[in-house]
Design a protein around this motif. Sequence first.
Motif, PDB file in Angstrom:
ATOM      1  N   LEU A 131      -3.332 131.691 -57.953  1.00  0.00           N
ATOM      2  CA  LEU A 131      -3.077 132.992 -57.349  1.00  0.00           C
ATOM      3  C   LEU A 131      -1.841 132.954 -56.456  1.00  0.00           C
ATOM      4  O   LEU A 131      -0.982 133.843 -56.518  1.00  0.00           O
ATOM      5  CB  LEU A 131      -4.304 133.443 -56.553  1.00  0.00           C
ATOM      6  N   PHE A 132      -1.718 131.928 -55.648  1.00  0.00           N
ATOM      7  CA  PHE A 132      -0.581 131.774 -54.741  1.00  0.00           C
ATOM      8  C   PHE A 132       0.726 131.635 -55.516  1.00  0.00           C
ATOM      9  O   PHE A 132       1.726 132.296 -55.192  1.00  0.00           O
ATOM     10  CB  PHE A 132      -0.824 130.547 -53.849  1.00  0.00           C
ATOM     11  N   TYR A 133       0.741 130.794 -56.546  1.00  0.00           N
ATOM     12  CA  TYR A 133       1.952 130.605 -57.338  1.00  0.00           C
ATOM     13  C   TYR A 133       2.307 131.854 -58.130  1.00  0.00           C
ATOM     14  O   TYR A 133       3.488 132.176 -58.308  1.00  0.00           O
ATOM     15  CB  TYR A 133       1.798 129.413 -58.282  1.00  0.00           C
TER      16      TYR A 133
ATOM     17  N   TYR B 104       8.508 119.102 -56.105  1.00  0.00           N
ATOM     18  CA  TYR B 104       7.230 119.807 -56.177  1.00  0.00           C
ATOM     19  C   TYR B 104       6.304 119.352 -55.049  1.00  0.00           C
ATOM     20  O   TYR B 104       5.640 120.181 -54.418  1.00  0.00           O
ATOM     21  CB  TYR B 104       6.585 119.587 -57.544  1.00  0.00           C
ATOM     22  N   CYS B 105       6.271 118.061 -54.788  1.00  0.00           N
ATOM     23  CA  CYS B 105       5.441 117.559 -53.685  1.00  0.00           C
ATOM     24  C   CYS B 105       5.923 118.097 -52.341  1.00  0.00           C
ATOM     25  O   CYS B 105       5.106 118.470 -51.484  1.00  0.00           O
ATOM     26  CB  CYS B 105       5.420 116.032 -53.670  1.00  0.00           C
ATOM     27  N   GLN B 106       7.221 118.170 -52.151  1.00  0.00           N
ATOM     28  CA  GLN B 106       7.767 118.737 -50.927  1.00  0.00           C
ATOM     29  C   GLN B 106       7.387 120.203 -50.778  1.00  0.00           C
ATOM     30  O   GLN B 106       7.037 120.662 -49.697  1.00  0.00           O
ATOM     31  CB  GLN B 106       9.294 118.590 -50.897  1.00  0.00           C
ATOM     32  N   TYR B 107       7.447 120.932 -51.895  1.00  0.00           N
ATOM     33  CA  TYR B 107       7.052 122.343 -51.886  1.00  0.00           C
ATOM     34  C   TYR B 107       5.581 122.491 -51.505  1.00  0.00           C
ATOM     35  O   TYR B 107       5.222 123.366 -50.705  1.00  0.00           O
ATOM     36  CB  TYR B 107       7.317 122.961 -53.260  1.00  0.00           C
ATOM     37  N   GLU B 108       4.737 121.644 -52.057  1.00  0.00           N
ATOM     38  CA  GLU B 108       3.317 121.710 -51.710  1.00  0.00           C
ATOM     39  C   GLU B 108       3.082 121.367 -50.240  1.00  0.00           C
ATOM     40  O   GLU B 108       2.211 121.951 -49.596  1.00  0.00           O
ATOM     41  CB  GLU B 108       2.501 120.783 -52.609  1.00  0.00           C
ATOM     42  N   LEU B 109       3.832 120.410 -49.718  1.00  0.00           N
ATOM     43  CA  LEU B 109       3.678 120.047 -48.306  1.00  0.00           C
ATOM     44  C   LEU B 109       4.151 121.169 -47.391  1.00  0.00           C
ATOM     45  O   LEU B 109       3.508 121.483 -46.384  1.00  0.00           O
ATOM     46  CB  LEU B 109       4.447 118.768 -47.997  1.00  0.00           C
ATOM     47  N   ILE B 110       5.271 121.800 -47.737  1.00  0.00           N
ATOM     48  CA  ILE B 110       5.818 122.856 -46.894  1.00  0.00           C
ATOM     49  C   ILE B 110       4.911 124.076 -46.887  1.00  0.00           C
ATOM     50  O   ILE B 110       4.681 124.688 -45.842  1.00  0.00           O
ATOM     51  CB  ILE B 110       7.242 123.214 -47.352  1.00  0.00           C
ATOM     52  N   THR B 111       4.389 124.435 -48.056  1.00  0.00           N
ATOM     53  CA  THR B 111       3.540 125.631 -48.151  1.00  0.00           C
ATOM     54  C   THR B 111       2.071 125.337 -47.885  1.00  0.00           C
ATOM     55  O   THR B 111       1.264 126.264 -47.874  1.00  0.00           O
ATOM     56  CB  THR B 111       3.663 126.266 -49.540  1.00  0.00           C
ATOM     57  N   CYS B 112       1.728 124.086 -47.691  1.00  0.00           N
ATOM     58  CA  CYS B 112       0.341 123.647 -47.494  1.00  0.00           C
ATOM     59  C   CYS B 112      -0.544 124.016 -48.678  1.00  0.00           C
ATOM     60  O   CYS B 112      -1.759 124.192 -48.531  1.00  0.00           O
ATOM     61  CB  CYS B 112      -0.248 124.219 -46.206  1.00  0.00           C
ATOM     62  N   SER B 113       0.037 124.136 -49.855  1.00  0.00           N
ATOM     63  CA  SER B 113      -0.760 124.498 -51.029  1.00  0.00           C
ATOM     64  C   SER B 113      -1.541 123.305 -51.573  1.00  0.00           C
ATOM     65  O   SER B 113      -2.418 123.484 -52.416  1.00  0.00           O
ATOM     66  CB  SER B 113       0.134 125.094 -52.117  1.00  0.00           C
ATOM     67  N   TYR B 114      -1.253 122.102 -51.108  1.00  0.00           N
ATOM     68  CA  TYR B 114      -2.028 120.939 -51.547  1.00  0.00           C
ATOM     69  C   TYR B 114      -3.452 120.996 -51.016  1.00  0.00           C
ATOM     70  O   TYR B 114      -4.337 120.309 -51.505  1.00  0.00           O
ATOM     71  CB  TYR B 114      -1.348 119.629 -51.144  1.00  0.00           C
ATOM     72  N   LEU B 115      -3.685 121.844 -50.002  1.00  0.00           N
ATOM     73  CA  LEU B 115      -5.033 122.000 -49.447  1.00  0.00           C
ATOM     74  C   LEU B 115      -5.857 123.046 -50.189  1.00  0.00           C
ATOM     75  O   LEU B 115      -7.056 123.161 -49.951  1.00  0.00           O
ATOM     76  CB  LEU B 115      -4.935 122.408 -47.971  1.00  0.00           C
TER      77      LEU B 115
END
Length: 80
Positions: A33-35, A14-25
């Motif tokens: 909405l994005f998910y 999940y953390c990798q997914y957030e880093l790749i998609t920049c959704s942690y920002l």
Amino acid sequence: VDIKSMTSYLYWLYCQYELITCSYLMEPWEKVLFYTVNVATLVTLAYAAYLFVPARISGAFCFVLHLLGNQPENTVSIMK
């Protein structure tokens, strides 16, 4: 299978997914909405694959059988 290592691995993914998609920002409402859009897209693709892929494979299989000379009988020849 160790449950704790499995949950930590899923969290890592999940953390990798957030880093790749920049959704942690993103803000929380933006993440929702994005998910939602991502999940809706994946569900639509899975449903379309479930509907159309078997028909395409069947058609390709019939085409290959036709090329090999195994022609299906038509209705007129069966009625004679």
